[in-house]
Design a protein around this motif. Structure first.
Motif, short mmCIF file in Angstrom:
data_model
loop_
_atom_site.label_atom_id
_atom_site.label_comp_id
_atom_site.label_asym_id
_atom_site.label_seq_id
_atom_site.Cartn_x
_atom_site.Cartn_y
_atom_site.Cartn_z
N HIS A 47 5.08 -50.37 35.33
CA HIS A 47 4.33 -49.58 36.34
C HIS A 47 3.04 -49.04 35.72
N HIS A 106 -0.38 -43.67 44.70
CA HIS A 106 -0.97 -44.89 44.15
C HIS A 106 -1.71 -45.72 45.19
N HIS A 122 -0.44 -36.49 38.47
CA HIS A 122 0.25 -37.72 38.05
C HIS A 122 -0.70 -38.69 37.36
N HIS A 126 -0.90 -40.92 33.92
CA HIS A 126 -1.14 -42.36 33.82
C HIS A 126 -2.31 -42.68 32.91
ZN ZN Z 1 2.83 -43.67 38.90
#
Ligand code: ZN
Ligand code: ZN
Length: 196
Positions: A47, A106, A122, A126
């Motif tokens: 991911h 996303h 988040h 990432h």
């Molecule tokens: Zn994510």
């Protein structure tokens, strides 16, 4: 306290339990140093690397159903039917909320102040520091365990640029996101601000 209030509190405790599991699973399985090849860890690193990859929904449903089954029996035995099911219901409902929020972060453009905050939180994980911000729905457990990082300007590798982030006409960051995101890896391979 009447029965409805008790069930509501049980459901809130279930949601709080998921909030902790969300942090723990992500930090200690998704980014495990002890067993990096565990199935969740392998899927999670994919991911990160591919950006748009998510575990198949059927897999999440199977795991969710098994987990619900395993949890429901002891919860009902310990708390009684109403409170036990309230607890498990709160946990599963918040898990589903997490899954939806994470997916939307996303794949969707702006969708409300909370979700925009959650996305910056988040995406700091990432793209800025994968050792920080393991919580997705809240910063609670990051604050408890000292892994919280306030989002700054997030540098997104150009090859992982999300469709909602990039202006299709220029390939640069859309003006709506220019204060929060920049692209990394231009022709010179260096981070540089959006040209908008
Ligand atoms: Zn994510
Ligand atoms: Zn991660």
């Amino acid at each position: 306290m009447n029965g409805t209030a008790s069930i509501l509190i049980a459901a809130l405790l279930g949601a709080l339990t998921w909030s902790f599991l969300e942090y723990a699973i992500h930090r200690w399985l998704g980014h495990s140093k002890v067993a990096p090849k565990n199935p969740f860890g392998v899927d999670h690193i994919r991911h990160h690397v591919e950006g748009g990859y998510f575990s198949p929904t059927w897999k999440k449903c199977v795991v969710g159903l098994v987990f619900t089954g395993v949890l429901a029996l002891p919860a009902v035995l310990v708390l009684g039917t109403a409170l036990g099911l309230g607890y498990v219901g709160g946990l599963i409902a918040f898990y589903a909320t997490y899954e939806l929020l994470h997916r939307l972060e996303h794949v969707r453009p702006g969708f409300g102040p909370y979700a925009r905050w959650a996305r910056r939180h988040h995406f700091t994980h990432h793209f800025t520091d994968a050792r920080k911000n393991h919580g997705v729905t809240s910063p609670l457990w990051d604050l408890v365990f000292g892994t919280y990082q306030a989002p700054g300007t997030i540098q997104v590798p150009r090859k992982l640029g999300m469709p909602w982030l990039l202006d299709p006409a220029t390939g640069e960051v859309r003006s709506a996101h220019a204060g929060s995101f920049v692209l990394k890896g231009g022709r010179d391979g260096e981070a540089r601000p959006s040209q908008r």
